[in-house]
Design an enzyme around this catalytic site. Structure first.
Site, PDB file in Angstrom:
ATOM      1  CB  THR A 323      -0.926   0.051   1.230  1.00 15.38           C
ATOM      2  OG1 THR A 323      -0.117   0.232   2.402  1.00 15.38           O
ATOM      3  CG2 THR A 323      -1.749  -1.216   1.363  1.00 15.38           C
ATOM      4  CB  CYS A 324       0.201   4.590  -1.307  1.00 14.61           C
ATOM      5  SG  CYS A 324       0.271   3.897  -2.945  1.00 14.61           S
ATOM      6  CG  ASP A 325       0.109   4.404   5.737  1.00 11.16           C
ATOM      7  OD1 ASP A 325       1.197   4.534   6.337  1.00 11.16           O
ATOM      8  OD2 ASP A 325      -0.954   4.872   6.158  1.00 11.16           O
ATOM      9  CB  SER A 326       5.535   5.724   4.927  1.00 10.97           C
ATOM     10  OG  SER A 326       4.871   6.559   5.840  1.00 10.97           O
ATOM     11  CG  ASN A 366      -3.411   2.360  -1.412  1.00 14.35           C
ATOM     12  OD1 ASN A 366      -2.294   2.087  -1.043  1.00 14.35           O
ATOM     13  ND2 ASN A 366      -3.815   3.601  -1.511  1.00 14.35           N
TER      14      ASN A 366
END
Ligand SMILES: *Cc1c(COP(=O)(O)O)cnc(C)c1O
Length: 376
Positions: A323-326, A366
């Protein structure tokens, strides 16, 4: 991995990560808990894996159920458990949910304060209540905070309050922390419980039950003691603190009931480096913290991994989700050793994923669908 899971995965055609749970393993775990403490009723902690087939298999074997919400109560009833086999073990309940549970026939409720006792007294007359006491969780890999439970001295007053309001002051509960690897962790809590029984008896209140909670571990990277070893240590502690007057006991295994029964299949999406010649590779899977592996938070639970290239030379990798979460990084502080030959598109098996995965999976972060689950 069980042969049944291996055979199942060979025939699977759908894309995306999935967890496969083998009911034979769940049944064997239930039998092991029953044998380890034959006089203790098993209340499976539904939250660990609420799949209908898992609940049905356990209900068929005679298991009772520890639930935390009206929906979990409905799931346990649908699996075939009668309401006498269900406890509402969450200490934090809306009064209208207590009322709904009571109308469905549930009579056993957890409390840890006067305010919760009062809610129950208003809408669930004469119900049985047990008071949860704090436990420090030392020795647990997923310890619980001070969120649940009260000091043992206060528990006596909470139970007396319940008694005065016409409820049945039934007993004491605690949870020694999840993935508890010390078989002696129950000793201190049982000592406190015995003290509460004695103090209540002096006040003319006769308690009946000790709820031993969960905490029984699953084997991840390291071996864990057997259910039998836990049973013996707990029985010794009961003897030591209660002598010949051992109370009725129940236990609430969650992780220990289903953890080792499930396995996740995931795919390597990307393998890369952050700088030319850097030793540590980044391996991105199609599952991460938001796809069901939430217990990798603070790298608390470290799952064993199997790759199709096991046996080749290995090198340390950071493991991350898609996913695009760090925050979606599984292991970075302590990287994992994976084969140097590992390639994009390889399937990796993550072992011991039967507990606390499906329900932790996000709905559509996402656009990734929730973790697919197969129970075989
Ligand atoms: C979560 C929970 C359990 C199960 O704990 P495990 O460590 O998974 O065995 C048992 N009892 C209560 C009250 C719980 O909240």
């Amino acid at each position: 991995m069980t042969d049944r899971i291996r055979e199942f995965l060979k025939t699977r055609r759908e894309d995306g990560p999935c967890v496969v749970v083998d009911l034979d393993v769940v049944r064997a775990n239930y039998a092991a808990f029953s044998r380890a403490l034959p006089d203790t009723r098993v209340f499976y902690a539904v939250k660990a894996n609420p799949d209908a087939a898992v609940l049905k298999a356990l209900a068929d074997m005679g298991s009772c159920f520890d639930t935390a919400s009206v929906v979990e109560i409905e799931l346990a009833l649908a699996a075939g458990a009668s309401a006498e086999r269900i406890s509402f073990g969450n200490t934090i309940k809306k009064e209208r949910d207590i009322e709904r549970a009571y109308k469905m026939g549930v009579r056993l409720f957890a409390v840890d304060c006067y305010e919760e006792v009062e809610k129950i007294a208003r809408v669930a007359p004469r119900a049985k209540v047990f008071c949860r006491i704090l436990c420090d969780g030392a020795g647990a890999e997923w310890p619980l905070s001070r969120k649940f439970g009260c000091e043992p001295e206060m528990a006596v007053d909470v139970l007396e309050h319940a008694h005065r309001l016409g409820l049945q002051a039934y007993g004491v509960s605690f949870h020694v922390g999840s993935q508890q690897k010390n078989v002696n962790a129950w000793d201190q809590a049982l000592s406190s419980a015995a003290g509460i029984f004695a103090e209540c008896a002096e006040r003319g209140i006769s308690l009946s039950m000790v709820n031993l909670g969960g905490g029984f571990p699953t084997k991840y990277l390291q071996d864990v003691p057997s259910a039998k070893a836990y049973g013996e240590a707990i029985f010794d502690a009961l003897r030591k603190h209660f002598g010949n007057a051992i109370p009725e006991t129940i236990m609430e295994p969650g992780r220990g009931m289903v953890g080792n029964a499930g396995m996740i299949e995931t795919e390597v999406v990307l393998i890369s480096r952050k700088a030319e010649g850097e030793a540590v590779r980044w391996v991105y899977l199609d599952i991460g913290k938001f796809g069901g592996l939430a217990e990798t938070m603070d790298e608390a639970i470290r799952y064993p991994l199997r790759t199709p290239r096991d046996g080749d030379d290995t090198a340390p990798c950071v493991l991350a989700g898609p996913t695009c979460d760090s925050a979606d990084v599984l292991y970075e502080k302590t990287p994992v050793d994976l084969p140097v030959s590992l390639s994009i598109g390889d399937k990796i098996l993550i072992e011991a994923c039967g507990a606390y995965t499906t329900t932790y999976s996000a709905v559509a972060f996402n656009g990734f669908p929730p973790l697919k689950s197969y129970v075989i």
